[in-house]
Design a protein around this motif. Structure first.
Motif, PDB file in Angstrom:
ATOM      1  N   ILE A 215       0.595   2.481 -17.870  1.00 18.59           N
ATOM      2  CA  ILE A 215       0.760   2.038 -19.026  1.00 18.59           C
ATOM      3  C   ILE A 215       0.947   2.829 -20.158  1.00 18.59           C
ATOM      4  N   ASN A 216      -0.345   3.562 -20.201  1.00 14.37           N
ATOM      5  CA  ASN A 216      -0.767   5.295 -20.262  1.00 14.37           C
ATOM      6  C   ASN A 216       0.945   5.714 -20.713  1.00 14.37           C
TER       7      ASN A 216
ATOM      8  N   ASN B  16      -0.478  -3.137  -3.660  1.00 17.22           N
ATOM      9  CA  ASN B  16      -1.455  -1.976  -3.859  1.00 17.22           C
ATOM     10  C   ASN B  16      -0.119  -1.400  -3.874  1.00 17.22           C
TER      11      ASN B  16
ATOM     12  N   TRP C 224      -8.821   0.586 -23.519  1.00 19.44           N
ATOM     13  CA  TRP C 224      -8.417  -0.782 -22.552  1.00 19.44           C
ATOM     14  C   TRP C 224      -9.072  -0.952 -21.527  1.00 19.44           C
TER      15      TRP C 224
ATOM     16  N   GLU D 279       3.600  -6.972 -13.484  1.00 19.93           N
ATOM     17  CA  GLU D 279       2.933  -7.906 -11.441  1.00 19.93           C
ATOM     18  C   GLU D 279       3.602  -9.407 -11.581  1.00 19.93           C
TER      19      GLU D 279
ATOM     20  N   TYR E 269       0.177   5.326 -29.848  1.00 16.60           N
ATOM     21  CA  TYR E 269      -0.277   4.208 -30.106  1.00 16.60           C
ATOM     22  C   TYR E 269      -1.545   4.827 -31.632  1.00 16.60           C
TER      23      TYR E 269
ATOM     24  N   TYR F 145      -2.667  16.666 -31.510  1.00 14.39           N
ATOM     25  CA  TYR F 145      -3.183  16.721 -33.337  1.00 14.39           C
ATOM     26  C   TYR F 145      -3.223  18.139 -33.930  1.00 14.39           C
TER      27      TYR F 145
ATOM     28  N   VAL G 264      -1.649  -5.767 -25.039  1.00 10.29           N
ATOM     29  CA  VAL G 264      -2.381  -3.972 -24.854  1.00 10.29           C
ATOM     30  C   VAL G 264      -0.911  -3.186 -24.308  1.00 10.29           C
TER      31      VAL G 264
ATOM     32  N   ASP H  86       0.846  -1.152   0.132  1.00  7.69           N
ATOM     33  CA  ASP H  86      -0.059  -0.041  -0.338  1.00  7.69           C
ATOM     34  C   ASP H  86       0.683   1.210   0.091  1.00  7.69           C
TER      35      ASP H  86
ATOM     36  N   LEU I   7       0.420   5.672 -25.205  1.00  8.29           N
ATOM     37  CA  LEU I   7      -1.052   6.415 -25.550  1.00  8.29           C
ATOM     38  C   LEU I   7      -1.771   6.941 -26.845  1.00  8.29           C
ATOM     39  N   PHE I   8      -1.213   7.464 -27.259  1.00  6.79           N
ATOM     40  CA  PHE I   8      -1.179   9.139 -27.840  1.00  6.79           C
ATOM     41  C   PHE I   8      -0.601   8.612 -29.315  1.00  6.79           C
TER      42      PHE I   8
ATOM     43  N   LYS J  31      -1.796   1.871 -12.162  1.00  7.21           N
ATOM     44  CA  LYS J  31      -1.478   1.267 -13.437  1.00  7.21           C
ATOM     45  C   LYS J  31      -1.903   2.123 -14.854  1.00  7.21           C
ATOM     46  N   ARG J  32      -3.078   2.876 -15.072  1.00  4.59           N
ATOM     47  CA  ARG J  32      -3.199   2.714 -16.702  1.00  4.59           C
ATOM     48  C   ARG J  32      -2.369   4.188 -16.725  1.00  4.59           C
TER      49      ARG J  32
ATOM     50  N   ILE K 104       1.891  -0.579 -26.333  1.00  2.97           N
ATOM     51  CA  ILE K 104       1.277   0.967 -25.747  1.00  2.97           C
ATOM     52  C   ILE K 104       3.441   0.899 -25.754  1.00  2.97           C
TER      53      ILE K 104
ATOM     54  N   PRO L 237       0.581  -7.563 -20.084  1.00  2.00           N
ATOM     55  CA  PRO L 237      -0.631  -8.291 -21.276  1.00  2.00           C
ATOM     56  C   PRO L 237       0.295  -7.714 -23.355  1.00  2.00           C
TER      57      PRO L 237
ATOM     58  N   ARG M 133       3.933 -12.033 -14.098  1.00  3.80           N
ATOM     59  CA  ARG M 133       2.837 -12.445 -15.325  1.00  3.80           C
ATOM     60  C   ARG M 133       2.937 -11.172 -16.277  1.00  3.80           C
TER      61      ARG M 133
END
Ligand code: SF4
Lengths: 172, 425
Positions: A105-106, A69, B153, A113, A166, B49, A153, A20, A163-164, A101-102, A157, A151, A148
């Motif tokens: 990754i983004n 966490n 996603w 993990e 991608y 963009y 995705v 945590d 993300l952009f 996490k988002r 990315i 993934p 793991r």
């Protein structure tokens, strides 16, 4: 993707991985006005007991291992960017907070993990190699752990650079 | 191995393998931004963009203004205008400052429907699980990406099944008491990171506004979303508003895999109240009765529907607001306001001494009326009572009936006792 580097194992006084660790411990809200990634590294983990001097000790390419966490709490992107700033190559944790996490990754910051890794006996300073496609973590001294794999995705990315970037690729 | 509701919705919107723990790409039916977060979405799109950025599908992309409506400060006014200009250029529709709470506008106007996927910058969009839609709040980068590509996603969550047992409750006990009771049983981490499916006889009998109340507080249980299988009436509503006869909701498979199954007994359910400073600090109203109350707020995405105001009006039609208590009512949408106006409820509230505001989030988003000052005690029908969220005072969360009774007596009062004993003021 393959990573290799020296590890920091974020343990507490009891020698166990700290669970945590929230975004205020990673990047305290008193620094939120900072928008220059280059300057964010110096504050990384400076509000986590026992790890206040982490930024001074970390070197580019290092790998960080944390407990469950990791990155709970607020949605601040700086909690990811401060590790980028220090050029930490990979962040491994038992599990991550959902928003953290988002964000990681983004923004194409590699995170892995590794549920159960607190029972593996990696220690500070070990040199490890990590294969994100298989999740294999192997120490130079023969220690092994299976995390793991990334993934698809996340791999997509990451290879696009965010993300952009991608999204641009999707258009082609 | 069977699938749960969220897995089935994902499978209908993805070509990736849907299994808990997997991250999959989803094709989104509807993407939105509100006046909070919306301007950042625009700025991010234009910075990445350029100003002539093309959206994946402007007809599936909306702004819904509901936080500070109409704008009462210059930064918000500027931000809303920035979104309007962007929308005009791109051919998107804006549900402007007169419309009401975005998630409720979505339900009323058919921007979402059972089995659909809907994302936006409002962290309570998972409320749409009430009508079987996978709704999800996200940050501005994620939503900018959704505007641009029509995709996002998501990590497939595990699902918890919550089954309610026991006789249905009756007035003055309401769906908010059921919701707070559920939160009391599950706690603030009870559904952490999971999707929830609510089932049981009592759930089948719930009407739309009651389902909305229950699903709206899954966030406070730590959950990603709480689904309720739509009944005939709800499916008919969406067929009508979307003009689509094929609206159909996936059912969970009989052999769907749940990470946990929880039973909640609601026999003898009493009026509930969440005491400051946390939503899961829930007690029986009778156990905290007596504390003087300064303000009451009836509204928000949790309890801002027509039926919620009707329930409050059952009290206000017989008793006026206690002297010195500021009672505030904020209908969720323009449609709700219109119905209340037509059926005389607005007059009932007004005559009892209630302050009535235009539709929106009200004090919940610190945009309109409903804020408290230090030392003030307010009973609110919204979903969060963290310190500072609705002001510096102490906020209690309760049903519109409990709120109305407290407004009338000027202190925390159990509506069951109040209605039985008549007036004790
Ligand atoms: S009423 Fe409150 S919780 Fe609901 S959408 Fe508005 S600000 Fe969010």
């Amino acid at each position: 993707m393959k990573f290799s580097g020296r590890i920091w194992v974020l343990t507490g006084q009891d020698g166990r991985l700290i669970d945590d660790i929230d975004t205020d411990m990673i990047f305290h809200n008193r620094y939120l006005a900072e928008t220059d990634i280059a300057k964010m590294g110096q504050y990384a983990l400076d509000n986590l007991a026992g790890w206040e001097d982490f930024a001074k000790k970390a070197l580019p390419g290092d790998i960080v291992i944390a407990g469950r966490n990791f990155g709970a709490g607020s949605s601040r992107q700086q909690a990811v960017d401060c590790f980028k700033s220090l050029k930490i190559s990979l962040l491994i944790a038992e599990s991550f907070g959902a928003i953290y996490k988002r964000n990681a990754i983004n923004s194409a910051f590699p995170i892995l993990e590794a549920p159960g890794i607190s029972d593996a006996d990696f220690v500070n300073g070990d040199m490890v190699e990590v294969d994100s496609a298989t999740g294999e973590i192997s120490g130079r001294d023969g220690k092994r752990f299976k995390a793991r794999p990334f993934p698809q995705v996340q791999a997509d990315i990451l290879s696009a650079g965010g993300l952009f970037q991608y999204a641009r690729r999707l258009e082609r | 191995m069977g699938h749960t509701v969220i897995e089935k919705i994902f499978m209908n919107h993805s070509s990736d393998e849907v299994r808990p723990g997997n991250i999959v790409w989803l094709d989104i039916d509807t993407r939105t931004a509100r006046d909070f977060g919306g301007p950042n979405v625009v700025k991010r799109l234009e910075s990445v963009y350029g100003e002539d950025v093309a959206l994946a599908d402007p007809l599936k992309t909306y702004f819904t203004f509901d936080c500070v409506v109409p704008a009462n400060n210059i930064p918000y006014a500027n931000n809303q205008q920035l979104c309007r200009v962007f929308a005009r250029e791109k051919g998107m529709k804006v549900f402007d400052v007169d419309s009401g709470i975005g998630s409720h506008v979505a339900v009323e106007q058919g921007l979402c429907w059972p089995g659909s996927i809907y994302v936006g910058t409002d962290s309570h969009l998972n409320i749409l699980g009430a009508v079987g839609c996978f709704g999800q709040g996200m940050g501005d980068a994620d939503i900018a990406f959704a505007f641009k590509t029509g995709r996002t996603w998501f990590e497939v969550p595990e699902t918890i099944k919550v089954t309610f047992k026991g006789e249905p409750y009756q007035f003055p006990v309401t769906a908010k008491d059921l919701t707070l009771w559920t939160l009391r049983n599950l706690g603030s981490r009870g559904a952490l990171g999971c999707a929830v499916e609510f089932t049981g006889d009592v759930i089948d009998t719930l009407s739309m506004h009651e389902r909305i109340t229950l699903s709206s507080m899954v966030t406070e249980m730590g959950g990603i979303i709480g689904f309720i299988q739509p009944n005939e009436k709800i499916l008919n509503h969406f067929q009508k508003v979307t003009g689509n006869n094929a609206v159909s909701m996936p059912l969970p498979d009989a052999d769907a895999v749940y990470s946990r199954a929880i039973e909640i007994d609601i026999a003898g359910l009493k009026p509930q109240i969440a005491c400051p400073p946390k939503p899961d600090n829930v007690k029986d109203v009778e156990d905290v009765a007596g504390r003087p109350v300064n303000g009451v707020f009836i509204g928000s995405c949790t309890n801002g529907r027509v039926e919620d105001f009707h329930a409050a009006a059952k009290i206000f039609s017989r008793f006026p607001v206690h002297e010195g208590v500021m009672a505030k009512a904020v209908p969720a949408t323009k449609g709700v306001f219109g119905e209340l106006l037509a059926d005389g409820t607005i007059a009932t509230l007004y005559n009892a001494g209630v302050i009535i505001s235009n539709p929106g989030c009200g004090g919940c988003a610190s945009g309109q009326i409903g804020m408290t000052g230090k030392g003030e005690v307010q009973i609110s029908t919204s979903n969060r009572n963290f310190r500072g969220k609705q002001g510096d005072g102490d906020t209690y969360l309760a049903s519109p009936v409990v709120a109305a009774v407290c407004a009338v007596t000027g202190k925390i009062t159990d509506p069951v006792a109040f209605l039985k004993e008549g007036v004790s003021r």
